[in-house]
Design a protein around this motif. Structure first.
Motif, short mmCIF file in Angstrom:
data_model
loop_
_atom_site.label_atom_id
_atom_site.label_comp_id
_atom_site.label_asym_id
_atom_site.label_seq_id
_atom_site.Cartn_x
_atom_site.Cartn_y
_atom_site.Cartn_z
N VAL A 322 0.83 -1.20 0.00
CA VAL A 322 0.00 0.00 0.00
C VAL A 322 0.87 1.25 0.00
N ALA A 323 1.99 1.23 0.72
CA ALA A 323 2.90 2.38 0.72
C ALA A 323 3.42 2.66 -0.69
N GLU A 324 3.75 1.61 -1.44
CA GLU A 324 4.20 1.80 -2.82
C GLU A 324 3.09 2.47 -3.65
N ALA A 325 1.88 1.99 -3.50
CA ALA A 325 0.76 2.59 -4.24
C ALA A 325 0.54 4.04 -3.83
N LYS A 326 0.69 4.32 -2.54
CA LYS A 326 0.45 5.67 -2.05
C LYS A 326 1.47 6.66 -2.62
N VAL A 327 2.73 6.24 -2.73
CA VAL A 327 3.75 7.11 -3.31
C VAL A 327 3.40 7.46 -4.75
N VAL A 328 3.06 6.46 -5.53
CA VAL A 328 2.83 6.69 -6.97
C VAL A 328 1.52 7.44 -7.21
N THR A 329 0.47 7.14 -6.46
CA THR A 329 -0.78 7.87 -6.66
C THR A 329 -0.63 9.33 -6.26
N THR A 330 0.15 9.59 -5.21
CA THR A 330 0.40 10.98 -4.81
C THR A 330 1.11 11.74 -5.92
N GLU A 331 2.19 11.15 -6.42
CA GLU A 331 2.96 11.83 -7.48
C GLU A 331 2.12 12.00 -8.74
N PHE A 332 1.32 11.01 -9.07
CA PHE A 332 0.49 11.10 -10.26
C PHE A 332 -0.55 12.20 -10.14
N ALA A 333 -1.24 12.28 -9.01
CA ALA A 333 -2.28 13.29 -8.84
C ALA A 333 -1.70 14.69 -8.95
N LEU A 334 -0.59 14.93 -8.26
CA LEU A 334 0.02 16.26 -8.29
C LEU A 334 0.54 16.61 -9.69
N ARG A 335 1.16 15.65 -10.34
CA ARG A 335 1.72 15.92 -11.67
C ARG A 335 0.63 16.15 -12.70
N ALA A 336 -0.43 15.34 -12.67
CA ALA A 336 -1.52 15.52 -13.63
C ALA A 336 -2.18 16.87 -13.45
N ALA A 337 -2.41 17.27 -12.19
CA ALA A 337 -3.08 18.54 -11.94
C ALA A 337 -2.22 19.72 -12.37
N THR A 338 -0.92 19.62 -12.17
CA THR A 338 -0.02 20.70 -12.57
C THR A 338 0.12 20.76 -14.09
N THR A 339 0.23 19.61 -14.74
CA THR A 339 0.40 19.56 -16.19
C THR A 339 -0.85 20.09 -16.90
N LEU A 340 -2.01 19.89 -16.32
CA LEU A 340 -3.23 20.44 -16.89
C LEU A 340 -3.12 21.95 -17.07
N ILE A 341 -2.63 22.64 -16.06
CA ILE A 341 -2.48 24.10 -16.16
C ILE A 341 -1.34 24.46 -17.10
N GLU A 342 -0.25 23.72 -17.03
CA GLU A 342 0.90 24.01 -17.89
C GLU A 342 0.55 23.90 -19.36
N LEU A 343 -0.06 22.78 -19.76
CA LEU A 343 -0.37 22.57 -21.17
C LEU A 343 -1.65 23.26 -21.60
N GLY A 344 -2.52 23.54 -20.64
CA GLY A 344 -3.75 24.27 -20.98
C GLY A 344 -3.49 25.73 -21.31
N GLY A 345 -2.39 26.28 -20.78
CA GLY A 345 -2.03 27.66 -21.07
C GLY A 345 -2.70 28.62 -20.10
N THR A 346 -2.43 29.89 -20.33
CA THR A 346 -2.91 30.92 -19.41
C THR A 346 -4.42 30.89 -19.25
N GLN A 347 -5.13 30.58 -20.34
CA GLN A 347 -6.59 30.56 -20.23
C GLN A 347 -7.08 29.50 -19.24
N ALA A 348 -6.25 28.48 -19.01
CA ALA A 348 -6.64 27.42 -18.08
C ALA A 348 -6.61 27.89 -16.63
N THR A 349 -6.02 29.06 -16.38
CA THR A 349 -5.97 29.60 -15.02
C THR A 349 -7.17 30.47 -14.69
#
Length: 394
Positions: A322-349
């Motif tokens: 479960v600890a292994e899953a928790k590390v990867v799900t944490t990193e995935f959630a944060l990275r996906a949410a940040t990349t959405l704004i990065e690739l979406g551009g200024t209008q995404a903010t």
């Protein structure tokens, strides 16, 4: 309240979760923006029967696999992560009844869960030296048991029928006290002001001379000694919430890159969806999502094995998985949410789109426990055979 539906199989639980997720998703952003607490949605959620799916079969429940339970929470969290988090403590506290309840307590509280009654949470406290310190007290006087204390981060308590409170008894032993939500002297305050997970109502619970019956008291220390799966059980649900948040961010990311984002002039392409650097970044995220899903499902299998045979070795294996899953799900959630704004551009903010809610939700929920400690526990176990500490944060 409406009597809850009785779910009987894993497949039915997943079907019900998919149906509810489709119902909850369209208004999730509005609830977040306006901080509208999901009273009606929680009633619908618990009436669906999904809040009773960990009750053992001997008591009429489905006792679904941990992988199924995690996917149910992930599906709901993808639609609205606040609704995914509200029953997290409920499921843990239902399972606590399985682990440490007397036969009479099990008979009563399992029936409550199957009837759609909701268990809240009043375990953590603020202002203490660390998150494990408990100052709430269950005293034994001439007029019987009385509970006093102040709790914070009480996710689900506002919506609950029962509010389990972590306290210490007269002998300084840790106990869980299952208090009726309407008990005189118990107050639930909606004072949660976190910038994410805004509609979980994770506020304050105070108990002032609350009268307690002996059947409401559970020996909390026995949740971890001898070894049980209580800790990794709690953690797999947190990992599922993070997976759901990441999936929701990915869904919006696909829409924005396909339909709204503009390509960088130097890319030489007419559509952002054809930008090779964008495609490479998206490919990495897809791989990370699939790894997160696979590790979550794998950790569910380890938990199933440890539920059936709770030897120290099996409990340790489940905790590490479960600890292994928790590390990867944490990193995935944060990275996906940040990349959405990065690739979406200024209008995404722009506030009108409320796309920042995915990052706010991920960042808020992933500080529930220190993920930075998990690689150490995993490496120490792999190299030295070390057993991780047994508590709800690993």
């Amino acid at each position: 309240m409406t009597t809850a539906h009785l779910i009987q199989t894993d497949a039915e639980a997943l079907d019900v979760a998919r149906s509810l997720a489709a119902e909850f998703a369209p208004t999730a952003s509005e609830r977040d923006r306006d901080r509208r607490l999901p009273h009606d949605e929680v009633e619908r959620f618990s009436a669906s029967g999904l809040w009773g799916i960990v009750v053992p079969r001997a008591f009429g429940g489905a006792a679904v696999s941990h992988a199924t339970l995690a996917e149910v929470i992930a599906l709901i969290s993808e639609a609205d992560p606040a609704l995914g988090q509200i029953p997290q403590n409920h499921h843990c506290l239902v399972d606590a009844v399985r682990l440490i309840g007397s036969p009479a307590q099990q008979d009563f509280f399992f029936r409550e869960a199957l009837q759609g009654k909701r268990f809240g949470n009043a375990v953590s406290e603020s202002g203490t030296p660390n998150a494990k310190v408990v100052t709430a007290r269950l005293s034994d006087g001439p007029d019987g048991l009385r509970l006093n204390g102040r709790k914070f981060y009480c996710t689900g308590a506002l919506f609950a029928h029962w509010v389990p409170v972590a306290a210490k008894d007269k002998d300084d032993r840790q106990v869980l006290v299952y208090v009726p939500r309407d008990a005189p002297g118990l107050e639930v305050l909606d004072d949660w002001s976190g910038f994410g997970q805004r509609t979980t109502a994770s506020g304050t619970v105070t108990a002032e001379n609350v009268v307690i019956e002996s059947q409401q008291v559970f020996p909390r220390a026995q949740l971890f000694d001898p070894p049980t799966i209580h800790g990794p059980f709690a953690q797999i649900l947190h990992a599922a919430i993070d997976l759901g948040i990441g999936r929701a961010a990915m869904a919006d990311l696909r829409t924005w890159v396909r339909d709204r984002a503009r390509p960088w002039p130097d890319s030489g392409v007419a559509r952002a969806a054809d930008d090779p650097l964008t495609l490479a970044k998206l490919g990495e995220l897809v791989i990370q999502q699939h790894a997160a899903e696979a590790l979550l499902e794998r950790s569910g299998r380890y938990l199933d094995a440890a539920r059936e045979d709770s030897t120290p070795a099996r409990v340790t294996e489940a905790s590490i998985a479960v600890a292994e899953a928790k590390v990867v799900t944490t990193e995935f959630a944060l990275r996906a949410a940040t990349t959405l704004i990065e690739l979406g551009g200024t209008q995404a903010t722009l506030a009108e789109h409320n796309l920042d809610r995915h990052w706010r939700n991920a960042r808020t929920h992933t500080v529930h426990d220190p993920v930075r400690w998990k690689p150490h526990a995993i490496g120490n176990h792999w190299l030295n055979g070390a057993t991780p500490q047994r508590h709800a944060s690993l």
